[in-house]
Design an enzyme around this catalytic site. Sequence first.
Site, mmCIF file in Angstrom:
data_model
loop_
_atom_site.group_PDB
_atom_site.id
_atom_site.type_symbol
_atom_site.label_atom_id
_atom_site.label_comp_id
_atom_site.label_asym_id
_atom_site.label_seq_id
_atom_site.Cartn_x
_atom_site.Cartn_y
_atom_site.Cartn_z
ATOM 1 N N ASN A 151 34.266 27.942 -7.993
ATOM 2 C CA ASN A 151 35.055 26.831 -7.439
ATOM 3 C C ASN A 151 35.155 25.642 -8.375
ATOM 4 O O ASN A 151 35.899 24.724 -8.117
ATOM 5 C CB ASN A 151 34.445 26.389 -6.104
ATOM 6 C CG ASN A 151 33.004 25.945 -6.248
ATOM 7 O OD1 ASN A 151 32.273 26.452 -7.090
ATOM 8 N ND2 ASN A 151 32.589 24.998 -5.436
ATOM 9 N N ARG A 188 0.813 -1.223 0.000
ATOM 10 C CA ARG A 188 0.000 0.000 0.000
ATOM 11 C C ARG A 188 0.850 1.280 0.000
ATOM 12 O O ARG A 188 0.328 2.370 -0.162
ATOM 13 C CB ARG A 188 -0.968 0.000 1.191
ATOM 14 C CG ARG A 188 -2.184 -0.877 0.912
ATOM 15 C CD ARG A 188 -3.102 -0.923 2.113
ATOM 16 N NE ARG A 188 -2.523 -1.721 3.181
ATOM 17 C CZ ARG A 188 -2.928 -1.682 4.450
ATOM 18 N NH1 ARG A 188 -3.886 -0.864 4.816
ATOM 19 N NH2 ARG A 188 -2.369 -2.462 5.357
ATOM 20 N N ALA A 209 34.777 46.553 -6.427
ATOM 21 C CA ALA A 209 33.499 45.976 -6.858
ATOM 22 C C ALA A 209 33.550 45.590 -8.327
ATOM 23 O O ALA A 209 34.223 46.228 -9.133
ATOM 24 C CB ALA A 209 32.379 46.977 -6.624
ATOM 25 N N LYS A 220 8.971 -0.844 2.678
ATOM 26 C CA LYS A 220 8.256 0.078 3.580
ATOM 27 C C LYS A 220 9.106 0.562 4.753
ATOM 28 O O LYS A 220 9.136 1.759 5.044
ATOM 29 C CB LYS A 220 6.984 -0.595 4.095
ATOM 30 C CG LYS A 220 6.222 0.264 5.080
ATOM 31 C CD LYS A 220 4.814 -0.229 5.311
ATOM 32 C CE LYS A 220 4.751 -1.349 6.303
ATOM 33 N NZ LYS A 220 3.366 -1.697 6.663
ATOM 34 N N THR A 238 1.967 -13.400 11.834
ATOM 35 C CA THR A 238 2.932 -12.857 12.796
ATOM 36 C C THR A 238 3.542 -13.951 13.682
ATOM 37 O O THR A 238 4.714 -13.859 14.061
ATOM 38 C CB THR A 238 2.251 -11.792 13.682
ATOM 39 O OG1 THR A 238 1.010 -12.325 14.185
ATOM 40 C CG2 THR A 238 1.942 -10.528 12.900
HETATM 41 C C1 UD1 Z 1 -1.552 -7.332 14.170
HETATM 42 C C2 UD1 Z 1 -2.132 -8.118 15.343
HETATM 43 C C3 UD1 Z 1 -3.344 -7.381 15.902
HETATM 44 C C4 UD1 Z 1 -2.934 -5.993 16.335
HETATM 45 C C5 UD1 Z 1 -2.256 -5.250 15.167
HETATM 46 C C6 UD1 Z 1 -1.657 -3.964 15.656
HETATM 47 C C7 UD1 Z 1 -1.719 -10.480 14.859
HETATM 48 C C8 UD1 Z 1 -2.310 -11.759 14.402
HETATM 49 N N1 UD1 Z 1 -2.537 -9.429 14.870
HETATM 50 O O1 UD1 Z 1 -2.544 -7.327 13.161
HETATM 51 O O2 UD1 Z 1 -3.864 -8.063 17.023
HETATM 52 O O3 UD1 Z 1 -4.062 -5.259 16.795
HETATM 53 O O4 UD1 Z 1 -1.188 -6.034 14.604
HETATM 54 O O5 UD1 Z 1 -1.168 -3.227 14.576
HETATM 55 O O6 UD1 Z 1 -0.576 -10.442 15.237
HETATM 56 N N2 UD1 Z 1 4.483 -9.584 9.523
HETATM 57 C C9 UD1 Z 1 5.489 -10.456 9.198
HETATM 58 N N3 UD1 Z 1 5.152 -11.683 8.692
HETATM 59 C C10 UD1 Z 1 3.863 -12.066 8.531
HETATM 60 C C11 UD1 Z 1 2.840 -11.160 8.859
HETATM 61 C C12 UD1 Z 1 3.168 -9.937 9.371
HETATM 62 O O7 UD1 Z 1 6.662 -10.136 9.354
HETATM 63 O O8 UD1 Z 1 3.661 -13.189 8.075
HETATM 64 C C13 UD1 Z 1 4.833 -8.260 10.054
HETATM 65 C C14 UD1 Z 1 4.351 -7.123 9.177
HETATM 66 O O9 UD1 Z 1 5.348 -6.752 8.249
HETATM 67 C C15 UD1 Z 1 4.086 -6.036 10.193
HETATM 68 C C16 UD1 Z 1 3.707 -6.786 11.458
HETATM 69 O O10 UD1 Z 1 4.188 -8.106 11.281
HETATM 70 O O11 UD1 Z 1 5.253 -5.294 10.476
HETATM 71 C C17 UD1 Z 1 2.195 -6.796 11.711
HETATM 72 O O12 UD1 Z 1 1.549 -7.412 10.647
HETATM 73 P P1 UD1 Z 1 0.122 -6.951 10.132
HETATM 74 O O13 UD1 Z 1 -0.253 -7.786 8.991
HETATM 75 O O14 UD1 Z 1 0.128 -5.476 9.943
HETATM 76 O O15 UD1 Z 1 -0.779 -7.331 11.396
HETATM 77 P P2 UD1 Z 1 -2.280 -6.912 11.623
HETATM 78 O O16 UD1 Z 1 -3.143 -7.783 10.803
HETATM 79 O O17 UD1 Z 1 -2.410 -5.460 11.482
#
Ligand code: UD1
Length: 453
Positions: A371, A18, A408, A25, A80
Amino acid sequence: MAKHSLAVIVLAAGQGTRMRSGLPKVLHPVAGLPMLRHVLNAAAALKPERKVLVLGRGMEAVAKAFAPIAVAVQDPPLGTGHAVQAAMPALKGFKGDVLVLYGDTPLLTADTLKKLVAARRSKTEPAVVVSGFRPADPAAYGRMIQDAKGNLDAIVEFKDCTPEQRAIGFCNGGMMLLDGARLPALLKKLDNNNAKGEYYLTDLVHLARAKGWACRAVEVSEIDVMGVNNRAELSIAEGHMQARLRLAALESGVTMTAPETVYLRVDTKLGRDVTIEPHVVFGPGVEIADNVIIRAFSHIEGARVASGATIGPYARLRPGAEIGADAHIGNFVEVKQARIEQGAKVNHLTYIGDARVGAKANIGAGTITCNYDGYSKHHTDIGANAFIGSNSALVAPVKVGDGALIAAGSTITQDVPADALALGRGRQETKPGLAARLRAQLAAQKLKAKSKK
Ligand code: UD1
Ligand code: CA
């Protein structure tokens, strides 16, 4: 105590589509530093022993920018929880606490992280400590499920929430501090039986509770945990960061009449009783000593300014500019890679590049140090108390001695000894009465042309 040594895992495998950018990012800057750098700086206050970045495929630029920090590549990214699983081999043998952060939360502070650490050390020795916040709009954040005593029982992702759970305003901010000794047992139990089909890190909470281990939520500010997903959010994060930097400057003894128009960098150093007028922009690497006045619309990067100097309005100080005490740099003056010594004045419409201007020298309006010859840069040396007349071109390499005077409009191509006067311009010729005679001639011609018609 080995128990409280710390490892940090920063999750950054998301592609950040995005952002619509060729740049990963987490490399997008806020106040001049990549977002990921801000996150690591906040974590640095806790003196982590180990650090691991979890990156996605094709993110070599991030690994390179943050080398030698260990990298785990998570390909494909399955959530995550899966990201933390991917980081574990890099923490082999580590038994301390594990702090999980996101790479796209540039406003995270050390104080917020210290709250997590304090909770982790509380009596119940929670296995999982989570940052919670109460967003103005809880939107799609994970909801924190707490018992009557305020213990954390579970985090339920928005998509998996019942309507009652969706009504909860306390949300998961993302940062987690985990007991590294108990973490592997929890990670082993993660599954992806949920609305998104992902391995949720948030499931560690109910898995820990099932084992009878305590979990705690710590409330932090919404700004601190703000994530950046697109350029609009990037600009909002920049705004918050600028507000913090301005407040810190004001608190340290800087006067700003319109702080909301002044742009600072994390590394901007400002002395006491510095005054900054509206619309001043700082680039990286600026040091301003005490009692300096920076007038409106000046742009300053890679420069050092000594005490009592006055800069601008409309001045540009570029990398390598060193402005001495009580010197004056005026409007439409550009200084690059040059030392302007104590009390020297460069007040109007001038370019000083690759040069030294001696103490108390006076540089007239429109002076240019030439320069660059198209191949290389050459040095101009102007002695103390020298006076350079307006609209002079100093063709480098060239030296003007102490106390010398340049007339000058001169083009100076040869060294000028101390106390000499140098003149380098075409001689003026004056023809008495010629202007009046020319005018009369032209008027006669016009009359003749008219009478012919
Ligand atoms: C996550 C949380 C949610 C919380 C929110 C806060 C989980 C399941 N959910 O949701 O509870 O309220 O953050 O912002 O954790 N990332 C990886 N690998 C992956 C997926 C994500 O490295 O497979 C990284 C992303 O790059 C990012 C971070 O983890 O930096 C969070 O991932 P994102 O997909 O934004 O999580 P949310 O769905 O927003
Ligand atoms: Ca997110």
